[in-house]
Design an enzyme around this catalytic site. Sequence first.
Site, short mmCIF file in Angstrom:
data_model
loop_
_atom_site.label_atom_id
_atom_site.label_comp_id
_atom_site.label_asym_id
_atom_site.label_seq_id
_atom_site.Cartn_x
_atom_site.Cartn_y
_atom_site.Cartn_z
N ASP A 8 35.01 37.05 40.34
CA ASP A 8 34.25 35.83 40.63
C ASP A 8 33.64 35.97 42.02
OD1 ASP A 8 35.22 34.98 38.23
OD2 ASP A 8 36.31 33.24 39.00
N ASP A 129 32.91 25.69 28.62
CA ASP A 129 33.87 25.28 29.64
C ASP A 129 34.22 23.82 29.41
OD1 ASP A 129 33.36 27.84 30.79
OD2 ASP A 129 31.62 27.00 31.83
#
Length: 238
Positions: A8, A129
């Site tokens: 990330d 998500d």
Amino acid sequence: MILYPAIDLKDGQCVRLLRGEMSAATVFGDDPAAQAAAFVAAGCQWLHLVDLNGAFAGRPVNAAAVEAILARVDVPCQLGGGIRDMATIEAWLDKGLARVILGTVAVENPDLVRQAARAFPGRVAVGIDARKGFVATRGWAEETRVQAVDLARQFEDAGVAALIYTDIDRDGAMQGPNIEATAALARAVAIPVIASGGVARMADLLALRDTGVIAGAISGRALYDGAIDLAAALAALG
């Protein structure tokens, strides 16, 4: 089941967030390409990359870090975050990404997902998500009333390569993945489902695998913290 180590990216660094909060970022390194090479040296077959700044900005922000990773490793990489138009999709695939992940646009412009999946077979995934079953967009900052399974079913005939399902409340929390919800989604559609969020220990990976319906799992913090040994996990899953 394929294990995808996660990198990330925030401000050019490798970080992990807690439940998607940019203010709750832990920095794990300032050389993403070196981290990618370490994961590959341990034997991984794929890498999962996220442009966190890009997810909020709506455009690529950590492109230099992603390009450095692509130049350094020879395993396929998938990237999500800030990819919201065909030009950006084409540009990333031209630079060597194996797969782009479309999240926000899957809700806001599903026709773009279908168009991209037709144009680039096998190279477009959808990121779903969710908080408590409802999809969140724009770096998880905006809540919708769209249910995760309903969004997934919209793309059943679109030719997308995979669905990456993240339970936001579990992400980065090291409390275990939401196996029940992820398996239910995988059973609801024919598209391969990759689990993301909450993987904290080897037992979590084995439990996801043992559902028999989950095609992959993404792990970040547990690998950085050493709670999961990547080489051992790959051997066990292989």
